[in-house]
Design a protein around this motif. Structure first.
Motif, mmCIF file in Angstrom:
data_model
loop_
_atom_site.group_PDB
_atom_site.id
_atom_site.type_symbol
_atom_site.label_atom_id
_atom_site.label_comp_id
_atom_site.label_asym_id
_atom_site.label_seq_id
_atom_site.Cartn_x
_atom_site.Cartn_y
_atom_site.Cartn_z
ATOM 1 N N PRO A 1 0.793 -1.233 0.000
ATOM 2 C CA PRO A 1 0.000 0.000 0.000
ATOM 3 C C PRO A 1 0.823 1.279 0.000
ATOM 4 C CG PRO A 1 -0.944 -1.562 1.537
ATOM 5 C CD PRO A 1 0.354 -2.154 1.071
ATOM 6 N N ASP A 2 2.067 1.216 0.521
ATOM 7 C CA ASP A 2 2.900 2.417 0.525
ATOM 8 C C ASP A 2 3.599 2.636 -0.818
ATOM 9 O OD1 ASP A 2 4.794 0.441 0.567
ATOM 10 O OD2 ASP A 2 5.606 0.932 2.534
ATOM 11 N N GLY A 3 3.229 1.822 -1.829
ATOM 12 C CA GLY A 3 3.790 1.984 -3.159
ATOM 13 C C GLY A 3 5.115 1.283 -3.370
ATOM 14 N N ARG A 4 5.628 0.619 -2.340
ATOM 15 C CA ARG A 4 6.927 -0.037 -2.439
ATOM 16 C C ARG A 4 6.794 -1.501 -2.851
ATOM 17 N NH1 ARG A 4 7.453 3.984 1.370
ATOM 18 N NH2 ARG A 4 9.461 5.065 1.446
ATOM 19 N N ASP A 5 7.848 -1.994 -3.460
ATOM 20 C CA ASP A 5 7.946 -3.409 -3.812
ATOM 21 C C ASP A 5 8.446 -4.141 -2.573
ATOM 22 O OD1 ASP A 5 8.699 -5.940 -4.703
ATOM 23 O OD2 ASP A 5 9.501 -5.210 -6.608
ATOM 24 N N LEU A 6 7.597 -4.977 -1.990
ATOM 25 C CA LEU A 6 7.965 -5.694 -0.769
ATOM 26 C C LEU A 6 9.238 -6.508 -0.964
ATOM 27 C CD1 LEU A 6 7.348 -6.597 2.131
ATOM 28 C CD2 LEU A 6 5.798 -8.324 1.185
ATOM 29 N N ASN A 7 9.451 -7.024 -2.172
ATOM 30 C CA ASN A 7 10.626 -7.853 -2.429
ATOM 31 C C ASN A 7 11.890 -7.038 -2.685
ATOM 32 O OD1 ASN A 7 11.640 -10.487 -2.498
ATOM 33 N ND2 ASN A 7 11.587 -10.546 -4.738
ATOM 34 N N ARG A 8 11.855 -5.778 -2.360
ATOM 35 C CA ARG A 8 13.056 -4.943 -2.366
ATOM 36 C C ARG A 8 13.250 -4.277 -1.009
ATOM 37 N NH1 ARG A 8 13.046 -7.574 -6.207
ATOM 38 N NH2 ARG A 8 13.552 -7.042 -8.377
ATOM 39 N N MET A 9 12.600 -4.833 0.037
ATOM 40 C CA MET A 9 12.632 -4.209 1.357
ATOM 41 C C MET A 9 13.264 -5.100 2.434
ATOM 42 S SD MET A 9 11.302 -1.390 0.442
ATOM 43 C CE MET A 9 11.331 -0.611 2.047
ATOM 44 N N PHE A 10 13.768 -6.267 2.057
ATOM 45 C CA PHE A 10 14.336 -7.190 3.044
ATOM 46 C C PHE A 10 15.792 -6.852 3.341
ATOM 47 C CE2 PHE A 10 10.672 -9.468 1.484
ATOM 48 C CZ PHE A 10 10.210 -10.134 2.613
ATOM 49 N N PRO A 11 16.260 -7.100 4.567
ATOM 50 C CA PRO A 11 15.575 -7.765 5.683
ATOM 51 C C PRO A 11 14.642 -6.863 6.475
ATOM 52 C CG PRO A 11 17.798 -7.201 6.337
ATOM 53 C CD PRO A 11 17.681 -6.824 4.883
ATOM 54 N N GLY A 12 14.495 -5.627 6.053
ATOM 55 C CA GLY A 12 13.534 -4.731 6.678
ATOM 56 C C GLY A 12 14.042 -4.037 7.930
ATOM 57 N N SER A 13 13.168 -3.194 8.481
ATOM 58 C CA SER A 13 13.502 -2.430 9.684
ATOM 59 C C SER A 13 12.226 -2.148 10.455
ATOM 60 C CB SER A 13 14.181 -1.106 9.301
ATOM 61 O OG SER A 13 14.254 -0.236 10.419
ATOM 62 N N ASN A 14 12.301 -2.243 11.762
ATOM 63 C CA ASN A 14 11.110 -1.945 12.573
ATOM 64 C C ASN A 14 10.869 -0.445 12.697
ATOM 65 O OD1 ASN A 14 13.227 -1.304 14.270
ATOM 66 N ND2 ASN A 14 12.388 -2.332 16.067
ATOM 67 N N LYS A 15 11.748 0.355 12.070
ATOM 68 C CA LYS A 15 11.560 1.806 12.078
ATOM 69 C C LYS A 15 11.382 2.360 10.663
ATOM 70 C CE LYS A 15 14.283 2.430 16.303
ATOM 71 N NZ LYS A 15 15.464 3.098 16.931
ATOM 72 N N GLY A 16 11.210 1.468 9.698
ATOM 73 C CA GLY A 16 11.112 1.904 8.314
ATOM 74 C C GLY A 16 9.676 2.078 7.849
ATOM 75 N N SER A 17 9.481 2.015 6.522
ATOM 76 C CA SER A 17 8.153 2.117 5.930
ATOM 77 C C SER A 17 7.325 0.900 6.315
ATOM 78 C CB SER A 17 8.277 2.183 4.406
ATOM 79 O OG SER A 17 8.791 0.954 3.910
ATOM 80 N N SER A 18 6.041 0.911 5.974
ATOM 81 C CA SER A 18 5.183 -0.220 6.330
ATOM 82 C C SER A 18 5.672 -1.507 5.675
ATOM 83 C CB SER A 18 3.732 0.072 5.946
ATOM 84 O OG SER A 18 3.597 0.298 4.562
ATOM 85 N N ALA A 19 6.125 -1.433 4.415
ATOM 86 C CA ALA A 19 6.652 -2.619 3.746
ATOM 87 C C ALA A 19 7.932 -3.098 4.435
ATOM 88 C CB ALA A 19 6.919 -2.321 2.278
ATOM 89 N N SER A 20 8.777 -2.157 4.849
ATOM 90 C CA SER A 20 10.019 -2.503 5.531
ATOM 91 C C SER A 20 9.741 -3.162 6.882
ATOM 92 C CB SER A 20 10.876 -1.256 5.724
ATOM 93 O OG SER A 20 12.110 -1.573 6.332
#
Length: 319
Positions: A101-120
């Motif tokens: 929903p935030d417009g990001r590709d989830l498969n470009r957000m790993f391993p992610g961050s608990n302080k990042g965007s919703s996908a991250s």
């Protein structure tokens, strides 16, 4: 592996099958979006396999493959643990969209961050809460937009264990493909997990042959790794086709904008110089035919009738 282990604070004992809802995000209306995670443990200890699909919400064929595996009860092991996530990006699925929903590709957000965007954040919690339990993974994808992928397994070419598992899976092609930074596969490989990335079909489409290959591949791998005896489901050696190993590949892109006609099919072997397709204007005044620059195999074919200059038309692989 202990007799009890937790995923998202829920214990699952030996011999149990439990569905856990991962609730880490909400719609703008505050409605919860639960991500069902089906965890099945055998009666004896063993490794853990993850079957996951729908990282991109419009890649429905992968969702169908994992759904069929669950519906047939193939996900229930005799030994070890099998985790099924048929649909990770529920948001994109609801919108029939690739993105979060935030417009990001989830498969470009790993391993992610608990302080990042919703996908991250979403990627972060998957990696934190589920992935530590996993030893092996089959990640199901399809071609994007109108691009059809012939059934193939992508691996990091230097990993011998992954290559052996890819051969066991039994897709027509094994493609040596280094994982991109910030993808799910890249993050898994960095943690030492063995990952097969299956590509087959195209977005917002179900293909029976692709589905059959994806389901049979999982059965083959589960049998090989000892999760369950699938002897009655394994194809006889006389019916097996040795996968073609693709070590290099290239995209052929549109040199012109216009109406596109393909002269070839995905999976086909093409000789050098053969006509691959043509692009024309809508008025019958201009038509440009393009030819194959090098012998190879068609891994992906664009099904769109209209293309823009620079669009990816055909992905050709070389042994």
């Amino acid at each position: 592996m202990p007799n009890d282990f937790k995923i998202l604070n829920q214990k699952i004992g030996l011999g149990e099958t439990v569905t856990i809802n991962m609730d880490i995000a909400r719609l703008t209306t505050r409605s919860k979006i639960d991500i069902p995670i089906i965890v099945s443990r055998g009666k004896t200890k063993g490794p853990c396999l993850l079957l996951i699909a729908g990282i991109h919400g419009d890649e429905t064929n992968g969702v169908e493959i994992v759904r069929q595996i669950i519906a047939a009860g193939y996900h229930k092991p005799e030994k070890g643990t099998i985790i099924c996530i048929p649909l990770l990006n529920v948001f994109g699925f609801l919108n029939q969209s690739r993105e979060f929903p935030d417009g990001r590709d989830l498969n470009r957000m790993f391993p992610g961050s608990n302080k990042g965007s919703s996908a991250s954040k979403f990627a972060y919690y998957l990696m934190k809460e589920v992935i530590p339990k996993v030893d092996y993974c089959i990640d199901y994808h399809t071609g994007g937009a109108q691009r059809f992928n012939y059934s193939q397994v992508r691996i990091n070419g230097s990993d011998e264990t992954s290559l052996e598992l890819a051969k066991v899976f039994g897709a027509p092609f094994i493609v040596f493909s280094k994982s991109q930074e910030k993808t799910f596969r890249n993050s898994m490989v960095k943690l030492g997990k063995k990952v097969l990335l299956f590509e087959g079909g195209k977005s917002l489409n179900l293909d029976k042959n692709v589905t059959k290959t994806g389901v049979q591949g999982a059965i083959n791998v589960m049998h090989y790794l000892g999760f369950r005896d699938f002897s009655s489901k394994i194809l006889k050696p006389t019916n097996l086709i040795s996968p073609i190993v693709i070590k290099n590949s290239k995209w052929i892109r549109a040199k012109h904008s216009g109406m596109y006609r393909s002269y070839i099919s995905a999976g086909q072997k093409v000789e050098k110089g053969i006509k691959l397709g043509s692009i024309s204007d809508p008025y019958g005044e201009l038509e440009k035919i393009f030819k194959n620059p090098q012998e190879g195999y068609i891994l992906n074919s664009n099904h769109s009738p209209v293309v823009i200059q620079g669009d990816a038309l055909i992905h050709i692989g070389f042994e």
